[in-house]
Write a protein that holds these residues in place. Structure first.
Motif: not given
Length: 575
Positions: A490-505
């Motif tokens: 969870v800490t690593v998740t909050l400290l790093t960037q999420p996947t780009d919006s195009k991939t998520l969409q």
């Protein structure tokens, strides 16, 4: 143990049938990797569901249940009964999503949900981590159980048993692919159910047991019958009930009970004709696995307390067992020595079938990771379909060899169960949330796997030391693993960037089809709760019918039927 000619005829007849199925299925399995690993994606729910059940009926499963009953009574089974919640979560929230993804293995999910080089790395790393390391540990536990059964019932060594069985399993699983595995699983399930029920009836009728009533009132057994742990016993309550329900079911990754679905369960869902068949298959699996199958093993486990009241009495009866192979989990095989000719052959065949079913599935599943998610993705991107099938068959042989060798370093079914739970401790919540929480990324998954694995290895080595670095109860090891791993990812998740919006969409469009991803969530929650109650009601109704508690059995049976009616009414909103 001296088998009769009839026993040998039954056993060899099963071997011939298994090889025949493998040879017959090889005609289609060799066409391409999709046929070899997913049977062309046109399998019906009943065949997939039975295959899931057959796979989880491993050679070590009766031994595990027997060990739990002998040590902690019937309520000891809550350490795995609690995983029903994990299975029902998959039925009502994830089965449909997996089939809609259209991927070949669940590891392709990573490059569907995440982006960039880390997504590719995660896919390849997970292929080796699960397909080889985790898979080999799982199969090694099954090999150990098979060796114990063979030593007691056939009088052969662990080396001999592994040599003979490996040749048979590798032949039909490498020839027929998933289609051969599914068809053989169906036959194996029928034999296993007939054998376990028939053997239980015969054992209860032995002069030493003298019927069901005498079994249930015997002083060695009467204090082992409770289906719920003693709430006044703090240690038992925490170990057998609170930890499995409060922590284990949602936080740990275990083969066959993966939070959010995965592994060979996902492989079966991906092989289904459509989303409806994927959902029905998973629902049937959870019903049969948790409610339909356990009681014959439980009854035999209770009966073993009369024939072999202590571990010493069992070791004296079977002096050929090495120190490493001794344990309460051999009691099931020990009880089978009391069976007559013919029935012994059927039961031994069912145990061999259980071994072969699990090993063949693990081999095909692990091989699919090696071929699809490692070899053709990173080693040879231009590999032909024929080359993929060849690599799949070679990897099948190598995985079997590694599992057989590692089995010599293990000791009991419960020990393997605990090790696998510890390795997956703390990763479960991630697998549940990654479909819906967009911030989760490849670094989250890598952190979860690395932390949980290192903690598990530390506790495993620590437990093998003559003077442990730290002495701590097993359930505290699990809690520590879950806490540290969950906080870590969870800490690593909050400290790093999420996947780009195009991939998520793109992912959301494919999986949720531009609909609200939380659509009908209320009906799904009702289905999850109702399905869970229904399965537990059937399980405990069966137990109370056996115990002669007619009133409670009728009430629980009514609850089971009511749950089925509710599920039928709301099914159109959740499937």
């Amino acid at each position: 143990m001296l088998l009769s000619s009839l026993d040998y005829i039954i056993i060899f007849g099963f071997f011939i049938l298994s090889l025949f199925i493998g040879i017959w299925a090889s005609k289609s399995a060799g066409k391409n990797s999709s046929e070899f690993f997913l049977s062309g994606r046109n399998m019906p729910w009943w065949l997939l569901g039975v295959s899931m059940v057959a796979t989880t009926f491993a050679a070590d499963t009766p031994g595990l249940v027997t060990e739990l009953v002998r040590k902690n009574g019937v309520s000891g089974n809550w350490v795995w009964w609690a995983m029903l919640l994990t299975g029902m979560l998959t039925v009502f929230f994830y089965a449909k999503l997996w089939r809609k993804s259209g991927i070949t293995t669940d590891l392709e999910f990573y490059e569907l949900r995440y982006s960039g080089k880390m997504a590719s790395f995660l896919r390849g790393f997970r292929a080796i981590y699960l397909g080889v390391i985790f898979n080999v540990i799982t199969m090694a536990g099954v090999c150990l159980a098979g060796a114990k059964i063979a030593n007691i019932l056939l009088g052969i060594s662990q080396e001999e048993m592994l040599l003979y069985s490996s040749i048979i399993v590798v032949l039909y699983s490498s020839l027929g692919g998933l289609r051969g595995v599914l068809l053989t699983d169906f036959v194996q399930f029928l034999i296993a159910m007939i054998g376990s029920v028939w053997a239980t009836i015969y054992i209860v009728g032995l002069p030493e047991i003298n019927g069901l009533s005498n079994l249930l009132t015997h002083p060695n057994v009467s204090d082992k019958l409770a289906m719920l742990p003693d709430f006044s016993d703090k240690e038992a309550l925490i170990t057998l009930f609170i930890i499995p329900f409060a922590v284990q079911w949602w936080s740990t990754w275990y083969p066959g009970a993966e939070p959010g679905g995965g592994g060979y369960i996902a492989q079966r869902m991906l092989a289904a004709k459509d989303e409806k068949n994927a959902t029905w298959a998973t629902l049937f699996f959870n019903f049969a696995h948790y409610a339909l199958r356990p009681w014959p093993w439980i009854i035999v486990g209770l009966a073993s307390l009369i024939i072999f009241p202590s571990l010493d009495s069992m070791n004296q009866a079977f002096p050929s067992l090495t120190t490493e192979m001794q344990g309460h989990d051999v009691a099931y095989a020990a009880m089978m020595t009391y069976l007559p000719a013919g029935l012994l052959g059927i039961v031994l065949t069912s145990l061999i079938a259980a071994f072969m079913s699990t090993i063949s599935t693990q081999l095909n599943w692990g091989s699919s990771y090696i071929v699809n998610d490692f070899y053709s993705r990173f080693i040879n991107k231009k590999a032909s379909e024929r080359q993929k099938v060849v690599v799949g068959r070679i990897s099948t042989v190598v995985l079997m060899l590694c599992a057989a060798l590692f089995s010599f370093y293990l000791q009991s079914a419960k020990g393997v169960f605990d090790l696998l739970l510890q390795i997956g401790a703390g990763t479960g919540l991630l697998f549940i949330l990654r479909w819906f929480w967009s911030r989760i990324n490849p670094y989250s998954e890598i952190a979860a796997m690395a932390i949980s694995f290192l903690i598990a290895i530390f506790f495993f080595i620590n437990g093998k030391m003559e003077t442990p670095i730290i002495e701590i109860a097993g359930y505290w090891q699990l809690i520590i693993g879950v806490f540290i791993t969950t906080i870590g990812w969870v800490t690593v998740t909050l400290l790093t960037q999420p996947t780009d919006s195009k991939t998520l969409q793109s992912f959301d469009t494919l999986i949720f089809e531009r609909e609200d991803k939380f659509k009908n969530v209320g009906f799904k929650i009702v289905g999850f709760v109702t399905g869970t109650i229904g399965v537990y009601s059937f399980l405990f109704a069966t137990g109370n019918w056996i115990y002669g508690k007619t009133g409670l059995a009728i009430i629980l049976s009514v609850v089971t039927v009511t749950s089925m009616i509710i599920l039928k009414r709301i099914w159109k909103f959740i499937s």
